[in-house]
Scaffold this motif. Structure first.
Motif, mmCIF file in Angstrom:
data_model
loop_
_atom_site.group_PDB
_atom_site.id
_atom_site.type_symbol
_atom_site.label_atom_id
_atom_site.label_comp_id
_atom_site.label_asym_id
_atom_site.label_seq_id
_atom_site.Cartn_x
_atom_site.Cartn_y
_atom_site.Cartn_z
ATOM 1 N N UNK A 136 8.860 17.971 13.213
ATOM 2 C CA UNK A 136 8.419 16.768 13.922
ATOM 3 C C UNK A 136 9.110 15.522 13.341
ATOM 4 N N UNK A 137 9.560 14.599 14.212
ATOM 5 C CA UNK A 137 10.187 13.366 13.732
ATOM 6 C C UNK A 137 9.934 12.207 14.691
ATOM 7 N N UNK A 138 10.187 10.993 14.173
ATOM 8 C CA UNK A 138 10.071 9.792 15.003
ATOM 9 C C UNK A 138 11.184 8.822 14.669
ATOM 10 N N UNK A 139 11.861 8.334 15.716
ATOM 11 C CA UNK A 139 12.938 7.365 15.544
ATOM 12 C C UNK A 139 12.521 6.035 16.172
ATOM 13 N N UNK A 140 12.719 4.961 15.427
ATOM 14 C CA UNK A 140 12.550 3.625 15.987
ATOM 15 C C UNK A 140 13.936 3.002 16.105
ATOM 16 N N UNK A 141 14.124 2.143 17.117
ATOM 17 C CA UNK A 141 15.461 1.568 17.307
ATOM 18 C C UNK A 141 15.754 0.462 16.302
ATOM 19 N N UNK A 200 18.078 4.862 8.692
ATOM 20 C CA UNK A 200 17.390 4.640 7.423
ATOM 21 C C UNK A 200 16.041 5.344 7.543
ATOM 22 N N UNK A 201 15.789 6.239 6.607
ATOM 23 C CA UNK A 201 14.513 6.963 6.655
ATOM 24 C C UNK A 201 13.557 6.314 5.678
ATOM 25 N N UNK A 202 12.354 5.986 6.128
ATOM 26 C CA UNK A 202 11.333 5.478 5.198
ATOM 27 C C UNK A 202 10.255 6.546 5.076
ATOM 28 N N UNK A 203 9.840 6.750 3.838
ATOM 29 C CA UNK A 203 8.907 7.850 3.580
ATOM 30 C C UNK A 203 7.493 7.542 4.040
ATOM 31 N N UNK A 204 7.107 6.271 3.881
ATOM 32 C CA UNK A 204 5.746 5.894 4.289
ATOM 33 C C UNK A 204 5.667 5.900 5.798
ATOM 34 N N UNK A 205 4.485 5.737 6.320
ATOM 35 C CA UNK A 205 4.359 5.735 7.779
ATOM 36 C C UNK A 205 3.993 7.116 8.264
ATOM 37 N N UNK A 206 3.197 7.134 9.296
ATOM 38 C CA UNK A 206 2.595 8.385 9.767
ATOM 39 C C UNK A 206 2.839 8.526 11.266
ATOM 40 N N UNK A 207 3.029 9.762 11.702
ATOM 41 C CA UNK A 207 3.055 10.020 13.143
ATOM 42 C C UNK A 207 1.724 10.662 13.509
ATOM 43 N N UNK A 208 1.170 10.263 14.629
ATOM 44 C CA UNK A 208 -0.114 10.844 15.036
ATOM 45 C C UNK A 208 -0.245 10.881 16.558
ATOM 46 N N UNK A 209 -1.350 11.496 16.999
ATOM 47 C CA UNK A 209 -1.655 11.587 18.425
ATOM 48 C C UNK A 209 -2.589 10.408 18.734
ATOM 49 N N UNK A 210 -2.076 9.378 19.435
ATOM 50 C CA UNK A 210 -2.859 8.141 19.573
ATOM 51 C C UNK A 210 -4.174 8.330 20.339
ATOM 52 N N UNK A 211 -4.141 9.194 21.356
ATOM 53 C CA UNK A 211 -5.350 9.353 22.172
ATOM 54 C C UNK A 211 -6.428 10.131 21.421
ATOM 55 N N UNK A 212 -5.998 11.085 20.576
ATOM 56 C CA UNK A 212 -6.996 11.822 19.774
ATOM 57 C C UNK A 212 -7.674 10.866 18.802
ATOM 58 N N UNK A 213 -6.886 9.937 18.244
ATOM 59 C CA UNK A 213 -7.470 8.995 17.286
ATOM 60 C C UNK A 213 -8.509 8.102 17.970
ATOM 61 N N UNK A 214 -8.141 7.539 19.111
ATOM 62 C CA UNK A 214 -9.086 6.609 19.747
ATOM 63 C C UNK A 214 -10.292 7.366 20.317
ATOM 64 N N UNK A 261 16.059 -1.099 22.072
ATOM 65 C CA UNK A 261 16.498 0.296 22.049
ATOM 66 C C UNK A 261 15.301 1.231 22.240
ATOM 67 N N UNK A 262 15.587 2.516 22.360
ATOM 68 C CA UNK A 262 14.512 3.472 22.650
ATOM 69 C C UNK A 262 13.794 3.947 21.401
ATOM 70 N N UNK A 263 12.486 4.100 21.534
ATOM 71 C CA UNK A 263 11.680 4.813 20.546
ATOM 72 C C UNK A 263 11.668 6.259 21.015
ATOM 73 N N UNK A 264 12.015 7.191 20.138
ATOM 74 C CA UNK A 264 12.052 8.601 20.556
ATOM 75 C C UNK A 264 11.337 9.459 19.518
ATOM 76 N N UNK A 265 10.502 10.370 20.003
ATOM 77 C CA UNK A 265 9.749 11.243 19.083
ATOM 78 C C UNK A 265 9.864 12.693 19.487
ATOM 79 N N UNK A 266 9.938 13.558 18.503
ATOM 80 C CA UNK A 266 9.747 14.991 18.746
ATOM 81 C C UNK A 266 8.340 15.271 18.223
ATOM 82 N N UNK A 267 7.460 15.705 19.115
ATOM 83 C CA UNK A 267 6.068 15.872 18.682
ATOM 84 C C UNK A 267 5.880 17.206 17.968
ATOM 85 N N UNK A 268 4.716 17.326 17.378
ATOM 86 C CA UNK A 268 4.342 18.538 16.673
ATOM 87 C C UNK A 268 4.476 19.775 17.579
#
Ligand code: FAD
Length: 434
Positions: free
Chosen positions: A276-281, A175-189, A286-293
């Motif tokens: 770029x994509x992000x999958x939540x289980x 199920x794809x949800x349009x909202x939600x953002x992928x980001x670089x967590x360390x750059x943000x902090x 289950x595994x969280x898997x991301x293809x980064x930018x």
């Protein structure tokens, strides 16, 4: 107690090393003290400075600021999370309360990055809740109804579409949800650290051993000095319990993740050059898997009760093997040794997945326990706990305080036994998705 995380997190190692690190090595006093310099503590300190420009504000961390969970998470700034059920109106009402908080969290982070022109690889590409198991379709259809009822754009995709979009044919339903953002967590902090206002003093590598309150003044003892403060905010998330805070309501969980090197042009082409994509289980373990930018693959597939907090290299190597298998299952064509780093991080959980946001006593405040969704909520709760501690009411506080409150946990050793048994059970349920 050792609170230093491992230094093998790719996100953190992407950044330049910081200089001008100040350690607390004398006795001090202040108007406001914030303990913990992740998203929550840094946001609280920034807001306090705005609300009290003439006052003295100190923020302290046991390790380098931002190098706890905030710098080492999977980078999903979520608008929705998946839970089973939602059949009754009552559940729908509760779910709405949850997503109202997520929405405010996204707005708070968005405002921060806009105001400070932060580059944190922000991508509004949404996310997938995906599974290889076709039986999970029922859960997703239910979830889709809930999301549609609440006005969230979503659509269900099957294997063929998913293979094209993700570059792996592992997933059969999503199920794809349009909202939600992928980001670089360390750059943000890191941006939150770099933009700390002038009247905030940051001390790092300064572990808080104990604290007490006497005659309205709070005294905190650190490794090499002490701080007396009029008001304090605890923002130590996974370490709240170790400081004796809300001990019957939260407990720490250790997660581990691995990241590959960037895929070569050839490898990337071979898997179909996905965006770029992000999958939540769908199942919690289950595994969280991301293809980064920049074409790296991130996988997080463990959650456990682990003592001591810091994982040894040997412990990490064991988790890394399971993550290598997880990547191999999804991308059998990629070579075996592409994992570049494996790391661990501590989060705080509550029994009913609700967050902690509270005045503990006159002058003592706490915000934390985001149950794995702390990027937006932590940033929001940090700012709002600063308002609450300043006796100011906001509409955001109203929304936060109308959530269900965390429920009481069993005492030790029953708690650890219960949590461990549950995690094993969930891991078995999710075995095909790890
Ligand atoms: C592997 C992993 C993946 C995750 N994925 C996601 C995700 O995709 N999306 C999402 O929203 N969330 C995710 N999370 C959760 C998210 O990272 C946290 O909820 C969030 O970082 C919490 O921020 P915080 O500031 O409250 O806590 P932290 O970032 O943990 O900061 C607390 C700080 O307190 C300090 N501290 C603790 N004890 C003391 C002491 N005694 N004295 C001084 N300092 C102390 C610590 O050193 C630490 O820096 C993930 C977490 C992990 C570990």
């Amino acid at each position: 107690m050792d609170l230093q995380n491992d230094n093998s997190c790719s996100w953190i190692n992407d950044l330049n090393k910081r200089t001008n690190i100040k350690i607390l090595d004398e006795n001090k006093s202040c108007d406001w003290l914030v303990i913990g310099a992740g998203y929550t503590g840094l946001s609280a300190a920034r807001k306090l400075s705005e609300l009290h420009p003439g006052q003295k504000i100190i923020i302290v961390d046991a390790q380098l600021a931002g190098e706890g969970a905030s710098g080492r998470n999977s980078g999903y700034l979520v608008d929705t999370t998946l839970n089973d059920g939602f059949t009754s109106n009552k559940e729908l009402e509760n779910y709405k309360k949850k997503t109202d908080i997520y929405k405010l969290g996204i707005e708070t982070v968005k405002k921060f990055i806009k105001e400070h022109q932060v580059d944190c690889d922000w991508n509004e590409c949404g996310k997938y809740f995906a599974s290889s198991n076709k039986k999970d379709q029922k859960t997703l259809i239910n979830f889709s109804k809930t999301l549609s009822n609440l006005g969230f754009d979503n659509n269900i995709l099957l294997n063929k579409d998913l293979t094209k979009r993700l570059g792996t044919n592992f997933y059969n339903i999503a199920l794809h949800t349009k909202g939600g953002i992928l980001l670089h967590p360390a750059k943000l902090v890191r941006a939150m650290i770099d933009t700390l206002p002038k009247n905030v003093d940051l001390y790092e590598n300064s572990f808080l051993f104990n604290w007490s309150k006497l005659n309205g003044i709070i005294n905190c003892n650190f490794k090499n000095g002490s701080i007396k403060t009029k008001k304090i905010i605890f923002a130590t998330n996974g370490f709240l319990k170790s400081l004796g805070i809300k001990t019957n309501y939260n407990f720490p969980i250790t997660l581990t993740a691995s990241m590959t090197r960037p895929l070569t042009d050839e490898e990337f082409k071979f898997i179909g050059e996905p965006k770029e994509w992000g999958v939540l289980p769908i199942k919690p373990m289950g595994a969280t898997v991301r293809m980064t930018k920049d074409r790296r693959i991130l996988i997080r597939n463990t959650a456990e009760v682990h003592s001591p907090y810091k994982m040894s290299k040997k412990d990490l190597d064991i988790r890394s093997i399971s993550q290598k298998i997880g990547i191999k299952k999804r991308f059998p064509e990629l070579s075996d040794n592409i994992i570049q780093s494996t790391w661990s991080g501590i989060v705080s959980r509550t029994r009913n997945s609700s967050q902690i946001f509270e005045k503990l006593d006159k002058n003592i405040f706490v915000a934390g326990s985001y149950n794995g969704s702390g990027i937006g909520v932590g940033t929001l709760f940090g700012e709002q706990i600063a308002f609450k501690a300043s006796d100011q009411q906001t509409s955001e506080i109203e929304t936060i305080e109308s959530r269900n409150k965390p429920t009481w946990l069993p005492q030790q050793p029953f708690l650890n036994l219960g949590v461990k048994a549950r995690l094993v059970y969930e891991r078995i349920r999710a075995r095909s998705e790890i």
